[in-house]
Design a protein around this motif. Structure first.
Motif, short mmCIF file in Angstrom:
data_model
loop_
_atom_site.label_atom_id
_atom_site.label_comp_id
_atom_site.label_asym_id
_atom_site.label_seq_id
_atom_site.Cartn_x
_atom_site.Cartn_y
_atom_site.Cartn_z
N VAL A 1 0.74 -1.14 0.13
CA VAL A 1 0.11 -0.10 0.14
C VAL A 1 0.80 1.34 -0.16
N PHE A 2 0.72 2.02 -0.92
CA PHE A 2 1.39 3.42 -1.09
C PHE A 2 1.18 4.06 0.42
N GLU A 3 1.94 4.79 0.76
CA GLU A 3 1.86 5.64 1.81
C GLU A 3 1.43 6.91 1.62
N LEU A 4 0.37 7.51 2.19
CA LEU A 4 -0.24 8.73 2.33
C LEU A 4 -0.72 8.99 3.71
N ALA A 5 -0.55 10.17 4.17
CA ALA A 5 -1.04 10.45 5.57
C ALA A 5 -2.77 10.45 5.55
N ASN A 6 -2.94 9.46 6.85
CA ASN A 6 -4.44 9.32 6.98
C ASN A 6 -5.10 10.34 7.96
N ARG A 7 -6.30 10.49 7.70
CA ARG A 7 -7.04 11.59 8.36
C ARG A 7 -7.53 10.70 9.76
N THR A 8 -7.60 11.51 10.70
CA THR A 8 -7.89 11.13 12.32
C THR A 8 -9.22 10.55 12.22
N GLY A 9 -9.36 9.43 12.71
CA GLY A 9 -10.95 8.91 12.84
C GLY A 9 -11.43 8.27 11.54
N SER A 10 -10.71 8.02 10.33
CA SER A 10 -11.08 7.70 9.20
C SER A 10 -11.35 5.98 9.48
N ARG A 11 -12.68 5.43 9.17
CA ARG A 11 -12.85 4.03 8.94
C ARG A 11 -11.93 3.38 7.84
N VAL A 12 -11.92 3.99 6.83
CA VAL A 12 -11.00 3.29 5.64
C VAL A 12 -9.64 3.14 6.21
N ALA A 13 -8.87 4.19 6.62
CA ALA A 13 -7.67 4.24 7.06
C ALA A 13 -7.60 3.19 8.25
N GLU A 14 -8.42 3.17 9.00
CA GLU A 14 -8.49 2.00 10.05
C GLU A 14 -8.57 0.53 9.51
N GLY A 15 -9.49 0.36 8.47
CA GLY A 15 -9.35 -0.87 7.91
C GLY A 15 -8.36 -1.34 7.25
N VAL A 16 -7.62 -0.22 6.30
CA VAL A 16 -6.47 -0.68 5.88
C VAL A 16 -5.24 -1.09 6.97
N GLU A 17 -5.30 -0.24 7.95
CA GLU A 17 -4.13 -0.74 8.91
C GLU A 17 -4.30 -2.00 9.25
N ARG A 18 -5.66 -2.57 9.56
CA ARG A 18 -5.96 -3.84 10.03
C ARG A 18 -5.45 -4.82 9.13
N LEU A 19 -5.53 -4.53 7.73
CA LEU A 19 -5.20 -5.56 6.72
C LEU A 19 -3.58 -5.53 7.04
N VAL A 20 -2.86 -4.36 7.29
CA VAL A 20 -1.32 -4.45 7.35
C VAL A 20 -1.03 -5.28 8.64
N GLN A 21 -1.60 -4.86 9.66
CA GLN A 21 -1.36 -5.51 11.11
C GLN A 21 -1.43 -7.06 10.69
N GLN A 22 -2.43 -7.56 10.15
CA GLN A 22 -2.65 -9.00 10.11
C GLN A 22 -1.74 -9.79 8.91
N GLY A 23 -0.99 -8.74 8.28
CA GLY A 23 -0.21 -9.48 7.42
C GLY A 23 -0.71 -9.83 6.03
N TYR A 24 -1.81 -9.16 5.71
CA TYR A 24 -2.26 -9.31 4.15
C TYR A 24 -1.56 -8.30 3.48
N VAL A 25 -1.24 -7.49 3.61
CA VAL A 25 -0.59 -6.47 2.87
C VAL A 25 0.52 -5.70 3.19
N ALA A 26 1.58 -5.06 2.74
CA ALA A 26 2.73 -4.43 3.24
C ALA A 26 2.63 -2.97 3.25
N ARG A 27 3.14 -2.39 4.17
CA ARG A 27 3.48 -0.75 4.13
C ARG A 27 4.31 -0.44 3.14
N TRP A 28 4.37 1.01 2.60
CA TRP A 28 5.38 1.54 1.78
C TRP A 28 6.95 0.91 2.32
#
Length: 334
Positions: free
Chosen positions: A254-281
């Motif tokens: 996932v390309f790196e862009l600054a997320n906005r506080t409280g964003s549900r989508v940003a939270e969802g992407v972070e969950r996928l990163v934390q669980q090892g489905y996708v990688a950070r930049w």
């Protein structure tokens, strides 16, 4: 037209897929419908909810409208999109019918038999609710990843969930192209991609770089392109794009862009990163080396279909259709 669909004897369970014809919602319905067909032999029927004008009283009382007489009586009705909800609720009292909503609805979950809701919608799991990692989609994990050094870049555009920055994104794209000079790159833009960024991406076109506009794609373009890719990179503004790439089993970053506080989508992407489905930049070397960060397969349509069967929302398969695991049914081209 008749008051109720015909109730002819049928061998396979019947599933109605209520659609508002929005591509994202159709994709979710298609994913679950496809897996129910494989696992139970179900016959799926698309129902265009936009052709039905359902009054509020019908939805509240569960009073079914007249449906096309050729539609077989359903065992399960599945709906995605708010434009389908009144029709779904009006059908809930049909004899022998179970109802399922995809995504978080604007009505009490007690009115339906089940719900499939992504974790970023922040709904707790329950007896009627399956919480999924990301958004259900119609892709199937690939049995094998190509050895060809080809990468796919999926570019979205400004959204309420991230601070979009053309320069930051272009810098990351240029870094990849420069760092891996023997790779071929396909850059697919979307209707939300800003015009100035689109023009700067066009400047990268050459022997190793192709830029594809949304009007140059078709319904199966993404699955075919992923099947020929060894790595995928996605902007985080579109949860559906991130989930589709991850579901394909192609190593995804996932390309790196600054997320906005409280964003549900940003939270969802972070969950996928934390669980090892996708990688950070910063972990782009892992993706380009052909590895998924957690070596895990995301296939939520399959998990949802199996949950639907376990919850008895659809008649159980008569044969041994469910014995195959998610890993054992992968295809080379979704």
């Amino acid at each position: 037209m008749t008051d109720h669909p015909k109730q002819a004897r049928k061998e396979a369970p019947v599933v109605w897929l209520l659609t508002d014809n929005k591509p994202g919602h159709r994709n979710q319905l298609k994913g679950i419908g496809n897996r129910l067909r494989v696992l139970t032999g179900a016959a799926t029927h698309w129902v265009d909810a936009t052709t039905q004008s359902i009054s509020l009283w019908r939805a509240v009382l569960g009073a079914a409208p007249r449906m096309h007489p050729e539609l077989p009586h359903p065992d399960l009705v599945v709906a995605a999109g708010t434009g389908t909800h009144r029709l779904l609720l009006s059908l809930r009292r049909l004899r022998g019918v179970k109802t399922l909503v995809i995504m978080k609805p604007g009505f009490p979950l007690s009115l339906v038999n089940g719900a499939v809701i992504p974790a970023h919608d922040r709904v707790p799991p329950g007896t009627r609710t399956l919480v999924t990692e990301g958004v259900v989609n119609a892709l199937t994990p690939l049995a094998r990843i190509t050895e060809k050094r080809e990468a796919l870049l999926l570019i979205g555009g400004p959204s309420p969930h991230f601070d979009w920055d053309d320069d930051v994104l272009l810098g990351q794209i240029n870094h990849l192209i420069g760092q891996y000079p023997d790779w071929r790159w396909t850059i697919a833009t979307s209707r939300r991609t800003p015009g100035p960024l689109q023009a700067r991406l066009e400047d990268l076109s050459g022997l190793r770089v192709s830029v594809v506009h949304p009007e140059q794609t078709h319904e199966n373009w993404l699955s075919h392109q992923l099947a020929g890719s060894r790595a995928a990179w996605v902007t985080p503004d579109s949860m559906s794009m991130v989930c589709e790439a991850a579901t394909s089993a192609v190593p995804t970053g996932v390309f790196e862009l600054a997320n906005r506080t409280g964003s549900r989508v940003a939270e969802g992407v972070e969950r996928l990163v934390q669980q090892g489905y996708v990688a950070r930049w910063p972990d782009h070397a892992i993706v380009m080396a052909g590895r998924n960060p957690g070596n895990r397969t995301l296939w939520e349509a399959d998990r949802a279909a199996r949950w639907i069967i376990d919850q008895k929302l659809i008649p159980a398969p008569s044969g041994d259709n469910r014995k195959s695991s998610a890993h054992g049914e992968r295809g080379s081209a979704p």
